[in-house]
Structures are given as C-alpha cells and as structure tokens.
Write an enzyme that holds these catalytic residues in place. Structure first.
Site, short mmCIF file in Angstrom:
data_model
loop_
_atom_site.label_atom_id
_atom_site.label_comp_id
_atom_site.label_asym_id
_atom_site.label_seq_id
_atom_site.Cartn_x
_atom_site.Cartn_y
_atom_site.Cartn_z
N ASP A 75 0.84 -1.21 0.00
CA ASP A 75 0.00 0.00 0.00
C ASP A 75 0.87 1.26 0.00
OD1 ASP A 75 -2.02 -1.83 0.34
OD2 ASP A 75 -2.80 -0.96 2.18
N ASP A 76 0.23 2.37 -0.35
CA ASP A 76 0.75 3.74 -0.15
C ASP A 76 1.78 4.19 -1.18
OD1 ASP A 76 -0.84 3.44 2.07
OD2 ASP A 76 0.65 4.09 3.53
N HIS A 126 -5.89 2.91 -3.65
CA HIS A 126 -5.81 3.10 -2.20
C HIS A 126 -6.20 4.54 -1.85
CE1 HIS A 126 -4.63 1.76 1.76
NE2 HIS A 126 -3.62 2.59 1.88
N HIS A 130 -5.08 9.20 0.49
CA HIS A 130 -5.03 8.41 1.72
C HIS A 130 -5.94 8.96 2.82
CE1 HIS A 130 -3.42 5.68 4.77
NE2 HIS A 130 -2.92 4.99 3.75
N TYR A 167 -6.69 2.05 6.14
CA TYR A 167 -6.98 1.54 7.50
C TYR A 167 -7.99 0.38 7.47
CZ TYR A 167 -5.29 6.30 7.80
OH TYR A 167 -4.60 7.45 7.56
N HIS A 217 4.20 -1.96 2.99
CA HIS A 217 4.21 -0.62 2.39
C HIS A 217 5.53 -0.44 1.65
CE1 HIS A 217 1.27 -0.51 5.65
NE2 HIS A 217 0.64 0.42 4.94
NI NI Z 1 -2.40 3.07 3.53
#
Ligand code: NI
Length: 277
Positions: A75-76, A126, A130, A167, A217
C-alpha cells in the site's frame, strides 16, 4: 657422536614398530571389511524422514493444484526509489505482487506503474490522498476512488483495479460505491511502525499460511528489504507467491464488486471439505 647414538636408538625401535604394525594390521583389515557398513547406517538415518507416510494433498481446482499460495500486497506507493528497488528484487525472484496505489502519487511515476503492469503485478486503488472512505458523501468518495481509477486507466489503458480502503475502514456506502472487489489482508506486520526488517520477517514467516494476504508498504526501504527476505524464506518452505486475483482464482472463488475479501483460507477449507465428500 650424537648422530651415531641416534642411529643406534633407531635400530632398537624399528623391530618394535614392525611388531606393533604386524599386530595391528589384521585389525585394520578387519575394520576395512566393516567400513561399508557405516555409510549404510548413515543412509538409513537420513532416509528415516522420507519413510514417513506423505501427507495427503488436497485436490483444489485451479492452475496451482495443491501448492501453498500466498499474496504480497503493498500500500501507499508508488515511491520511485523504494518501489523501483522492490520491483527489481521481485523480478529477480520471478514473483508477482499486488500494489494498492495512492492517486496523488501517480503523476510523475507513470513509468513505474507501467512497469508494474508489464511485469505482471496487479494494481489497485488506495484512494487519491489516503483518507478514510467511511462517512464521505458520494462526491467526496468519487474524488478519492473514481479520480484515482481514471488516472490509472489513462496510464495503463485498462480499468480493472481492486480497492483497498485506507486503514481497512468500511461501511455500507463504501461497499455500494466501490465498483470493484475490496481486498483487505490477513497478515499485518505493521511495517510502518518500528521499520525493523528483522522483526517483520520473523512475524510474517511465522504467521504465513496457505492463502495468506500480507500487508506491507513499499514506501519504506526496510519494508523492501523485509519483503524480499520473506520471499526467499517462504520460497524455501515451498510457498508460491501470486497476485490477489490469482490467489482467489486458484481457489475457485470469484471476486465480485461489493464483496469484501480478507483471507481465502477459510473459504478454501470449505472447498476442500466439498471435494473430500
Ligand atoms: Ni495506507
């Protein structure tokens, strides 16, 4: 004089040595005859585990048969420095993963995202920057999800992206508006917390099961290190890494929009029970 006396001593010792050798030689030959027994004994020990009855392997529909499958998800990202190094490492190992991208980080990283796509990785959304998706109105939801989807579509020329809400926060609106399958996870090493690759590797490897979805991540150098070490460790244990789509497809589970999927393990066990009956 010293030399002479040395020779004289040697003459005295020599017969004694010959006698000793004569006495021990038969024993040595006897030991040589016994020698072939030793490797056989060692082989018998080594063969012991192989003699145990093999565990029955479940017959599961799909390309992967009964292999242990596991999905790495990130993610991210993308973040050029770390994501590129991760892609290099995954490519060296022949591993495909799934990347849930931040819409705001697409611009300027289009080549990295095209590389992901070209190298067989799966791509998901995603959100744009965020945020929690719960409690948003439709316009704000679309500004996070639809906007990211359109940017990815422009970059890649297709439009089949998964969604992972930040989350893991969900409500009925998120499920209704997602427009694609929502994918959570089953192993979370919290790699954003202490950024300790040793601890992350230890946790992931100890929790890994057939069907696990690992959350990491790709924006932290330590996470890239840990992920590649996890791949090597789990490869050595016979795991195969695959994308989220492949993981569910191999278990005969269709991913549907509005459906939240965490870990296909439980459903896979249902499938095995049906096959066994
Ligand atoms: Ni995230």
């Amino acid at each position: 004089m010293r030399q002479h006396s040395g020779k004289s001593n040697l003459r005295g010792i020599l017969p004694a040595l010959l006698l000793l050798f004569g006495l021990t030689l038969p024993w040595f030959c006897y030991m040589l005859l016994l020698f072939p027994v030793f490797p056989a004994a060692v082989q018998a020990d080594a063969a012991e585990p192989g003699e145990l009855p093999a565990e029955p392997r479940p017959q599961i529909p799909g390309d992967y048969g009964g292999e242990k499958l596991i999905a790495l998800t990130f993610d991210d990202g993308p973040r050029r420095s770390t994501t590129t190094r991760l892609l290099d490492g995954l490519s060296e190992r022949g591993v495909q993963a799934t990347f849930f991208l931040i819409g705001a980080q697409i611009e300027g990283n289009e080549d990295v995202i095209r590389r992901m796509d070209n190298e067989g990785h799966q791509i998901g959304i995603h959100t744009y920057d965020h945020v929690k998706l719960t409690g948003l109105n439709r316009a704000d939801f679309d500004a996070q999800v639809e906007k990211s989807r359109m940017l990815l579509k422009e970059t890649l020329g297709h439009n089949d992206f998964l969604l992972r809400p930040p989350y893991g926060m969900l409500d009925d609106s998120v499920k209704a508006w997602a427009g694609c399958p929502i994918i959570l996870w089953s192993i979370d090493p919290e790699d954003w917390d202490d950024k300790n690759a040793d601890r992350e590797v230890q946790q992931i490897v100890s929790e890994a099961q057939d069907g696990s979805i690992i959350l990491m991540h790709d924006i932290f150098p330590e996470s890239v290190d840990a992920a590649l070490r996890v791949v090597d460790a789990l490869h050595a244990q016979g795991f195969l890494f695959c994308t989220v789509d492949e993981l569910f497809a191999a278990r005969g589970i269709e991913l549907e929009a509005r459906k939240v999927s965490t870990d296909p393990k439980l459903k896979m066990m249902d499938l095995i029970a049906k096959v066994d009956k």
